[in-house]
Design a protein around this motif. Structure first.
Motif, PDB file in Angstrom:
ATOM      1  N   GLY A  91       0.784  -1.233   0.000  1.00  7.42           N
ATOM      2  CA  GLY A  91       0.000   0.000   0.000  1.00  7.42           C
ATOM      3  C   GLY A  91       0.811   1.275   0.000  1.00  7.42           C
ATOM      4  O   GLY A  91       0.272   2.349   0.262  1.00  7.42           O
ATOM      5  N   ILE A  92       2.112   1.189  -0.266  1.00  7.66           N
ATOM      6  CA  ILE A  92       2.976   2.370  -0.311  1.00  7.66           C
ATOM      7  C   ILE A  92       3.660   2.396  -1.666  1.00  7.66           C
ATOM      8  O   ILE A  92       4.135   1.361  -2.156  1.00  7.66           O
ATOM      9  CB  ILE A  92       4.029   2.342   0.812  1.00  7.66           C
ATOM     10  CG1 ILE A  92       3.339   2.338   2.176  1.00  7.66           C
ATOM     11  CG2 ILE A  92       4.988   3.523   0.696  1.00  7.66           C
ATOM     12  CD1 ILE A  92       4.291   2.121   3.324  1.00  7.66           C
ATOM     13  N   ASN A  93       3.720   3.567  -2.270  1.00  4.68           N
ATOM     14  CA  ASN A  93       4.385   3.707  -3.560  1.00  4.68           C
ATOM     15  C   ASN A  93       5.871   3.979  -3.317  1.00  4.68           C
ATOM     16  O   ASN A  93       6.249   5.027  -2.803  1.00  4.68           O
ATOM     17  CB  ASN A  93       3.751   4.846  -4.359  1.00  4.68           C
ATOM     18  CG  ASN A  93       4.151   4.829  -5.817  1.00  4.68           C
ATOM     19  OD1 ASN A  93       4.341   3.770  -6.403  1.00  4.68           O
ATOM     20  ND2 ASN A  93       4.272   6.001  -6.413  1.00  4.68           N
ATOM     21  N   LEU A  94       6.732   3.035  -3.682  1.00  4.33           N
ATOM     22  CA  LEU A  94       8.161   3.145  -3.410  1.00  4.33           C
ATOM     23  C   LEU A  94       8.898   3.690  -4.625  1.00  4.33           C
ATOM     24  O   LEU A  94       8.637   3.268  -5.758  1.00  4.33           O
ATOM     25  CB  LEU A  94       8.741   1.778  -3.038  1.00  4.33           C
ATOM     26  CG  LEU A  94       8.111   1.074  -1.841  1.00  4.33           C
ATOM     27  CD1 LEU A  94       8.832  -0.245  -1.567  1.00  4.33           C
ATOM     28  CD2 LEU A  94       8.157   1.957  -0.596  1.00  4.33           C
ATOM     29  N   ALA A  95       9.841   4.592  -4.373  1.00  7.56           N
ATOM     30  CA  ALA A  95      10.638   5.181  -5.451  1.00  7.56           C
ATOM     31  C   ALA A  95      11.977   4.473  -5.618  1.00  7.56           C
ATOM     32  O   ALA A  95      12.371   4.119  -6.734  1.00  7.56           O
ATOM     33  CB  ALA A  95      10.862   6.665  -5.189  1.00  7.56           C
ATOM     34  N   TYR A  96      12.689   4.269  -4.505  1.00  6.48           N
ATOM     35  CA  TYR A  96      14.002   3.630  -4.585  1.00  6.48           C
ATOM     36  C   TYR A  96      14.453   3.226  -3.193  1.00  6.48           C
ATOM     37  O   TYR A  96      13.859   3.610  -2.171  1.00  6.48           O
ATOM     38  CB  TYR A  96      15.043   4.560  -5.223  1.00  6.48           C
ATOM     39  CG  TYR A  96      15.206   5.912  -4.539  1.00  6.48           C
ATOM     40  CD1 TYR A  96      16.119   6.099  -3.506  1.00  6.48           C
ATOM     41  CD2 TYR A  96      14.445   6.995  -4.940  1.00  6.48           C
ATOM     42  CE1 TYR A  96      16.274   7.325  -2.892  1.00  6.48           C
ATOM     43  CE2 TYR A  96      14.583   8.234  -4.337  1.00  6.48           C
ATOM     44  CZ  TYR A  96      15.496   8.399  -3.311  1.00  6.48           C
ATOM     45  OH  TYR A  96      15.628   9.619  -2.694  1.00  6.48           O
ATOM     46  N   VAL A  97      15.532   2.444  -3.149  1.00  6.26           N
ATOM     47  CA  VAL A  97      16.174   2.049  -1.891  1.00  6.26           C
ATOM     48  C   VAL A  97      17.640   2.446  -1.968  1.00  6.26           C
ATOM     49  O   VAL A  97      18.311   2.176  -2.983  1.00  6.26           O
ATOM     50  CB  VAL A  97      16.045   0.533  -1.640  1.00  6.26           C
ATOM     51  CG1 VAL A  97      16.883   0.110  -0.446  1.00  6.26           C
ATOM     52  CG2 VAL A  97      14.584   0.152  -1.414  1.00  6.26           C
ATOM     53  N   GLU A  98      18.122   3.106  -0.926  1.00  4.27           N
ATOM     54  CA  GLU A  98      19.534   3.469  -0.819  1.00  4.27           C
ATOM     55  C   GLU A  98      20.231   2.519   0.158  1.00  4.27           C
ATOM     56  O   GLU A  98      19.719   2.274   1.256  1.00  4.27           O
ATOM     57  CB  GLU A  98      19.702   4.904  -0.312  1.00  4.27           C
ATOM     58  CG  GLU A  98      19.422   5.975  -1.342  1.00  4.27           C
ATOM     59  CD  GLU A  98      19.760   7.359  -0.827  1.00  4.27           C
ATOM     60  OE1 GLU A  98      19.756   8.303  -1.640  1.00  4.27           O
ATOM     61  OE2 GLU A  98      20.032   7.501   0.379  1.00  4.27           O
ATOM     62  N   VAL A  99      21.384   2.028  -0.236  1.00  2.24           N
ATOM     63  CA  VAL A  99      22.190   1.156   0.622  1.00  2.24           C
ATOM     64  C   VAL A  99      23.572   1.789   0.744  1.00  2.24           C
ATOM     65  O   VAL A  99      24.324   1.873  -0.233  1.00  2.24           O
ATOM     66  CB  VAL A  99      22.302  -0.265   0.034  1.00  2.24           C
ATOM     67  CG1 VAL A  99      23.048  -1.172   1.008  1.00  2.24           C
ATOM     68  CG2 VAL A  99      20.919  -0.830  -0.285  1.00  2.24           C
ATOM     69  N   THR A 100      23.910   2.263   1.944  1.00  4.42           N
ATOM     70  CA  THR A 100      25.179   2.951   2.168  1.00  4.42           C
ATOM     71  C   THR A 100      26.123   2.060   2.961  1.00  4.42           C
ATOM     72  O   THR A 100      25.757   1.529   4.018  1.00  4.42           O
ATOM     73  CB  THR A 100      24.958   4.274   2.919  1.00  4.42           C
ATOM     74  OG1 THR A 100      24.119   5.129   2.138  1.00  4.42           O
ATOM     75  CG2 THR A 100      26.293   4.985   3.166  1.00  4.42           C
ATOM     76  N   VAL A 101      27.337   1.889   2.453  1.00  2.00           N
ATOM     77  CA  VAL A 101      28.374   1.079   3.096  1.00  2.00           C
ATOM     78  C   VAL A 101      29.462   2.017   3.599  1.00  2.00           C
ATOM     79  O   VAL A 101      29.975   2.848   2.836  1.00  2.00           O
ATOM     80  CB  VAL A 101      28.968   0.057   2.109  1.00  2.00           C
ATOM     81  CG1 VAL A 101      30.051  -0.778   2.791  1.00  2.00           C
ATOM     82  CG2 VAL A 101      27.872  -0.835   1.532  1.00  2.00           C
TER      83      VAL A 101
END
Length: 246
Positions: A91-101
């Motif tokens: 039920g949520i419109n997702l744009a992107y996922v950020e993964v920081t190392v």
């Protein structure tokens, strides 16, 4: 009761005749009205609730953090570790996922002034077989710490969940509903996210005898590696273009 009797009954009084005249006029004029109403509206105006209405539109995006997570593990030289993150919220419109190392350095300042900075390298690779889907074009699914002479260091991988999404506002023409449908995640991004990190430690100074005694070598056993997750949602607004007469 035959049809002539029914019709005579419907139109038997003056009130009946007036009511039927109004009803017939309504049924005739109603579709004509809505077929031509846009001709009387300002250019780009919208009939409330009409996703199929066409016109000129301002398209804007408002991002927000839906979920964040962070974990840290100590990795030895050459060790591989799987950092995991689960996201299944519908039920949520997702744009992107950020993964920081990111990681610090425990030994980059060696005693040799010529060769004293040799930063460690945390090589990251996204394993996305457990995720419902993502946009391959434009996504970053691998990375590494970079220059051995710049410590401490971090890098970010971005996995897109909407095709061609940049977050930049723009103007478009056409059906409001069709434009809105361009900017939906289609169920992408749900499932088990995994970032595989392999650590390579580096020697910070040249080995060799010093005038005072010990070998000039500051290579350590490993580093603390931190992986941070940021799930970003987006609300899309499609509003009529307002032209200002100067």
């Amino acid at each position: 009761m035959n049809m002539d009797t029914i019709i005579d009954k419907w139109f038997s009084t003056r009130d009946h005749k007036i009511k039927w005249s109004i009803s017939i006029a309504f049924f005739i004029l109603f579709p004509v009205y809505f077929a031509n109403i846009t001709a009387f509206l300002p250019e780009g105006a919208m009939i409330s609730g009409g996703a199929s209405v066409t016109g000129d539109w301002d398209v804007t995006f408002e991002e927000s953090d839906i979920a964040t997570s962070e974990s840290t593990e100590f990795l030895m030289d050459g060790e591989e570790f799987e950092f995991e993150f689960m996201f299944n919220e519908p039920g949520i419109n997702l744009a992107y996922v950020e993964v920081t190392v990111s990681h610090g350095e425990t030994d980059e300042d060696g005693p040799n002034p010529v060769v004293q900075e040799q930063c460690d390298n945390a090589m990251g690779e996204m394993e996305l077989s457990g995720v419902n889907g993502y946009v391959e074009n434009g996504s970053t699914t691998s990375g590494e710490s970079g220059s051995p002479n710049e410590c401490p260091t971090s890098y970010t991988m971005v996995i897109l969940l909407i095709e061609n999404y940049t977050g930049d506002s723009y103007q478009d023409s056409g059906s409001k509903g069709a434009i809105q449908n361009m900017w939906t995640d289609g169920g992408n991004g749900r499932g088990e996210w995994m970032c595989v990190i392999t650590l390579e430690t580096r020697t910070g100074s040249s080995p060799g005898p010093s005038p005072g005694g010990p070998v000039l070598n500051n290579n350590e056993d490993g580093e603390d590696i931190t992986v941070s997750w940021r799930v970003v949602g987006v609300e899309v607004s499609v509003t009529p273009v307002v032209e200002i007469d100067l």
